[in-house]
Design a protein around this motif. Structure first.
Motif, PDB file in Angstrom:
ATOM      1  N   LYS A  17       0.859  -1.144   0.115  1.00  0.00           N
ATOM      2  CA  LYS A  17       0.123   0.002   0.178  1.00  0.00           C
ATOM      3  C   LYS A  17       0.991   1.290   0.074  1.00  0.00           C
ATOM      4  CE  LYS A  17      -4.136   2.439   2.080  1.00  0.00           C
ATOM      5  NZ  LYS A  17      -4.980   2.296   3.096  1.00  0.00           N
ATOM      6  N   SER A  18       1.762   1.128   0.657  1.00  0.00           N
ATOM      7  CA  SER A  18       3.013   2.191   0.946  1.00  0.00           C
ATOM      8  C   SER A  18       3.509   2.596  -0.523  1.00  0.00           C
ATOM      9  CB  SER A  18       3.952   1.961   2.000  1.00  0.00           C
ATOM     10  OG  SER A  18       4.939   2.951   1.902  1.00  0.00           O
ATOM     11  N   LEU A  19       3.890   1.590  -1.228  1.00  0.00           N
ATOM     12  CA  LEU A  19       4.614   1.627  -2.318  1.00  0.00           C
ATOM     13  C   LEU A  19       3.608   2.270  -3.451  1.00  0.00           C
ATOM     14  CD1 LEU A  19       6.969   0.953  -4.412  1.00  0.00           C
ATOM     15  CD2 LEU A  19       6.081  -1.142  -4.796  1.00  0.00           C
ATOM     16  N   LEU A  20       2.410   1.648  -3.660  1.00  0.00           N
ATOM     17  CA  LEU A  20       1.453   2.083  -4.555  1.00  0.00           C
ATOM     18  C   LEU A  20       1.108   3.782  -4.227  1.00  0.00           C
ATOM     19  CD1 LEU A  20      -1.063  -0.567  -4.994  1.00  0.00           C
ATOM     20  CD2 LEU A  20       0.717   0.244  -6.626  1.00  0.00           C
ATOM     21  N   GLU A  21       1.011   4.169  -3.170  1.00  0.00           N
ATOM     22  CA  GLU A  21       0.880   5.525  -2.697  1.00  0.00           C
ATOM     23  C   GLU A  21       2.047   6.423  -3.225  1.00  0.00           C
ATOM     24  OE1 GLU A  21      -0.200   6.040   1.442  1.00  0.00           O
ATOM     25  OE2 GLU A  21      -0.608   8.173   0.899  1.00  0.00           O
ATOM     26  N   HIS A  22       3.327   5.762  -2.964  1.00  0.00           N
ATOM     27  CA  HIS A  22       4.553   6.267  -3.180  1.00  0.00           C
ATOM     28  C   HIS A  22       4.436   6.618  -4.642  1.00  0.00           C
ATOM     29  CE1 HIS A  22       8.635   7.696  -3.434  1.00  0.00           C
ATOM     30  NE2 HIS A  22       8.959   6.490  -4.083  1.00  0.00           N
ATOM     31  N   VAL A  23       4.187   5.988  -5.368  1.00  0.00           N
ATOM     32  CA  VAL A  23       4.036   6.168  -6.969  1.00  0.00           C
ATOM     33  C   VAL A  23       2.752   7.024  -7.462  1.00  0.00           C
ATOM     34  CG1 VAL A  23       5.464   4.209  -7.560  1.00  0.00           C
ATOM     35  CG2 VAL A  23       3.134   3.953  -7.758  1.00  0.00           C
ATOM     36  N   GLY A  24       1.892   7.312  -6.516  1.00  0.00           N
ATOM     37  CA  GLY A  24       0.799   8.308  -7.021  1.00  0.00           C
ATOM     38  C   GLY A  24      -0.503   7.535  -7.158  1.00  0.00           C
ATOM     39  N   VAL A  25      -0.601   6.338  -6.717  1.00  0.00           N
ATOM     40  CA  VAL A  25      -1.964   5.529  -6.679  1.00  0.00           C
ATOM     41  C   VAL A  25      -2.700   6.296  -5.514  1.00  0.00           C
ATOM     42  CG1 VAL A  25      -3.310   3.521  -6.891  1.00  0.00           C
ATOM     43  CG2 VAL A  25      -1.182   3.722  -8.181  1.00  0.00           C
ATOM     44  N   GLU A  26      -4.035   6.327  -5.636  1.00  0.00           N
ATOM     45  CA  GLU A  26      -4.549   6.937  -4.523  1.00  0.00           C
ATOM     46  C   GLU A  26      -4.845   5.694  -3.398  1.00  0.00           C
ATOM     47  OE1 GLU A  26      -6.018   6.550  -7.461  1.00  0.00           O
ATOM     48  OE2 GLU A  26      -6.429   8.726  -8.236  1.00  0.00           O
ATOM     49  N   PRO A  27      -4.494   6.022  -2.204  1.00  0.00           N
ATOM     50  CA  PRO A  27      -4.649   4.859  -0.961  1.00  0.00           C
ATOM     51  C   PRO A  27      -5.893   4.340  -0.878  1.00  0.00           C
ATOM     52  CG  PRO A  27      -3.897   6.930  -0.160  1.00  0.00           C
ATOM     53  CD  PRO A  27      -4.104   7.223  -1.604  1.00  0.00           C
ATOM     54  N   PRO A  41       0.861  13.846  -4.940  1.00  0.00           N
ATOM     55  CA  PRO A  41       0.489  12.409  -5.371  1.00  0.00           C
ATOM     56  C   PRO A  41       0.362  12.549  -7.240  1.00  0.00           C
ATOM     57  CG  PRO A  41      -1.295  12.858  -3.854  1.00  0.00           C
ATOM     58  CD  PRO A  41      -0.386  14.075  -3.765  1.00  0.00           C
ATOM     59  N   ARG A  74       4.042  12.699  -8.241  1.00  0.00           N
ATOM     60  CA  ARG A  74       4.670  11.491  -7.950  1.00  0.00           C
ATOM     61  C   ARG A  74       4.283  10.721  -9.044  1.00  0.00           C
ATOM     62  NH1 ARG A  74       3.007  11.962  -2.490  1.00  0.00           N
ATOM     63  NH2 ARG A  74       1.672  10.281  -2.891  1.00  0.00           N
ATOM     64  N   TRP A  75       3.009  10.511  -9.272  1.00  0.00           N
ATOM     65  CA  TRP A  75       2.580   9.644 -10.542  1.00  0.00           C
ATOM     66  C   TRP A  75       2.861  10.223 -11.954  1.00  0.00           C
ATOM     67  CZ3 TRP A  75       0.555   5.205 -11.387  1.00  0.00           C
ATOM     68  CH2 TRP A  75      -0.145   5.019 -12.512  1.00  0.00           C
ATOM     69  N   VAL A  97      -0.475   5.872   3.866  1.00  0.00           N
ATOM     70  CA  VAL A  97       0.380   5.134   5.020  1.00  0.00           C
ATOM     71  C   VAL A  97       1.639   5.667   5.045  1.00  0.00           C
ATOM     72  CG1 VAL A  97      -0.714   3.108   5.190  1.00  0.00           C
ATOM     73  CG2 VAL A  97       0.722   3.446   3.335  1.00  0.00           C
ATOM     74  N   ARG A  98       1.897   6.800   3.885  1.00  0.00           N
ATOM     75  CA  ARG A  98       3.361   7.172   3.697  1.00  0.00           C
ATOM     76  C   ARG A  98       3.921   7.777   4.780  1.00  0.00           C
ATOM     77  NH1 ARG A  98       3.810  10.637   0.344  1.00  0.00           N
ATOM     78  NH2 ARG A  98       5.790  10.526  -0.351  1.00  0.00           N
TER      79      ARG A  98
END
Lengths: 147, 338
Positions: free
Chosen positions: A93-103, B202, B205-206, B337-338
């Motif tokens: 979840k943290s990785l996806l959020e990092h690349v910009g996918v909405e958590p 976000p 980042r995307w 969660v970041r």
């Protein structure tokens, strides 16, 4: 935009473990509890069975949100599958959020076989969160692929 | 590094003479400027080819499984004893591979060194604004001749790989012999932010992530350079299920990079070999440093520093963080969660 979102019916894929969450969903059904019909359930043996690639692939195939649910800690049929899954999904979840996918699209929860009401409540919550961010656009594949 | 290089050559000659090793795995210079290649010696004859300089970016641990499986120098049934040169990150890869039962400690004779940090040829190319035609070192200074833009003098410190800049363990953590003086781990380097993206919005980042993966040509050089990519069949090659479509769609590229990044969680030693191997200079570090930082913060893992501690995703603690999980009735946004 807000009106558009109110009209939007999200498609959610729920990966539910056979021993707890699937039975919880079943209980919600046989108890005739109301919950939104936006969910497609995939039954898996254990939350630990769920490869993060399942989640990525689901997003790629156009679902708007993913729910992964397993037994509460200590209840796992395979002793610790759910606890290993918890670590995996924290990182994913943290990785996806990092690349910009909405958590808001990625959810992980515990639901026991006795918690039909909790399952319904969690689904309400997941669908509410996905509705807020609207239809999935990132990670959605645009090219049709021959299967 | 010059003295260590000399010591290395004489040490290898001695090891072959004593019969202590069947093979030696080190670096040799290549014809491409500013690149060194992995090099396998079967006897002391080729020892003059060995180099130890600031272009030794490949992670030699990535070759070990192959060498141990089909040992070209092996005689009889005994597994070959492989000597290898290990800088800090390579030694930590060795620890990671031993824990994953991919290599055995007994078959290795590890010559540890301290690493001053490797240079990033993508950074050099960006500085000189052209293709690197030739490069000459004098100490830590580098004279680079580029096609079309003349000669440039650069300092190695200015073009270090980001992974080397933030390296916490420059000296080998595991070795049988150590050449030169080992350095203590740099505690101050541990919490360096992985990527400038951490603070970005976000959408920013995307778009950065999309822009980077869109350039990927799927040569899988990053995978080939990586010691952690030891799966018999990579998910990227699997045809049933076919995780990654055979299309030019960007989501297929994203899926490969996210899947690979996830597999690096708790295993990546930040050697920068994939970054150096990438022909397009894709910002892979933004992914691997992220998962690495996560396992460090969440599970307290400093990858490759302990042989006893199991990998972070192969164990659990009852009190692991659950704040990322969905509970009924918690507020709307702020689920991140970041």
């Amino acid at each position: 935009m807000i009106e558009a979102n109110a009209e939007f019916e999200p498609r959610i894929v729920a990966f539910l473990c056979n021993w707890c969450s699937y039975a919880g969903a079943d209980l919600a059904g046989v108890s005739r509890m109301q919950y939104p019909p936006n969910v497609r359930v995939v039954r898996v043996p254990c939350s630990g069975r769920i490869d993060p690639l399942f989640v990525l692939k689901a997003l790629q195939n156009g679902v708007d949100g993913v729910l992964v649910s397993g037994c509460h800690p200590g209840d796992c049929h395979y002793v610790s599958g759910n606890l290993l899954a918890r670590r995996k999904f924290a990182v994913l979840k943290s990785l996806l959020e990092h690349v910009g996918v909405e958590p808001e699209r990625i959810h992980f929860s515990w639901v026991s076989a006795a918690e039909g009401a909790r399952f319904a409540e969690i689904l309400e919550r997941v669908i509410g969160a996905v509705r807020q961010v609207g239809p999935g656009t990132k990670m959605v594949k645009s090219i049709e692929e021959a299967q | 590094m010059r003295e260590v290089e000399e010591q290395l050559r004489s040490e290898v000659v001695r090891l072959f003479a004593e019969g202590a090793i069947d093979l030696f795995l080190g670096y040799s210079s290549s014809r491409v400027p500013l690149r060194s290649a992995a090099c396998v010696l079967h006897d002391a004859d080729g020892v003059a080819r060995l180099v130890w300089n600031r272009t030794c970016t490949p992670n030699l641990a990535a070759l070990l499984r192959e060498l141990l499986r089909s040992p070209p120098g092996a005689t009889g049934d005994a597994p070959p004893r492989i000597g290898l040169l290990a800088k800090g990150c390579v030694s930590r890869s060795l620890v990671t591979l031993m824990k994953a039962n991919q290599i055995s400690r007994e078959s290795l004779l590890i010559i540890g060194v301290d690493c001053p940090g490797m240079i990033d040829r993508h950074k050099v190319a960006a500085r000189v604004g052209g293709e690197i035609a030739a490069a000459i070192w004098s100490g830590d200074d580098l004279a680079v001749r580029a096609t079309g833009s003349g000669e440039h003098i650069l300092s190695a410190e200015d073009v270090l790989l980001d992974d080397c800049r933030t390296c916490a363990h420059p000296s080998a953590v595991l070795s049988d012999r150590f050449l030169g003086e080992p350095r203590a781990p740099r505690r101050d380097a541990l919490d360096d932010p992985a990527s400038s993206l951490t603070e970005a919005e976000p959408e920013e980042r995307w778009s950065h992530f999309q822009g980077e993966v869109a350039r990927c040509i799927r040569c899988y050089a990053c995978r080939e350079a990586c010691p952690n990519c030891f799966c018999t069949e990579c998910f990227a090659d699997a045809s049933d299920p076919r995780w990654i479509g055979v299309t030019t769609d960007e989501t297929d590229l994203a899926l490969f990079h996210l899947g690979r990044a996830f597999h690096q969680a708790g295993r990546c030693v930040s050697c920068g070999a994939c970054v150096s191997a990438c022909p397009l200079g894709i910002d892979l570090r933004m992914l691997y440093e992220k998962v690495n930082g996560d396992v460090k913060v969440r599970f307290g893992t400093d990858v490759g520093t302990s042989l006893d501690e199991p990998e972070p995703l192969c164990r659990f603690a009852l009190e692991d963080d659950e704040t990322f999980m969905t509970e009924p009735g918690k507020g709307g946004r702020g689920m991140g969660v970041r």
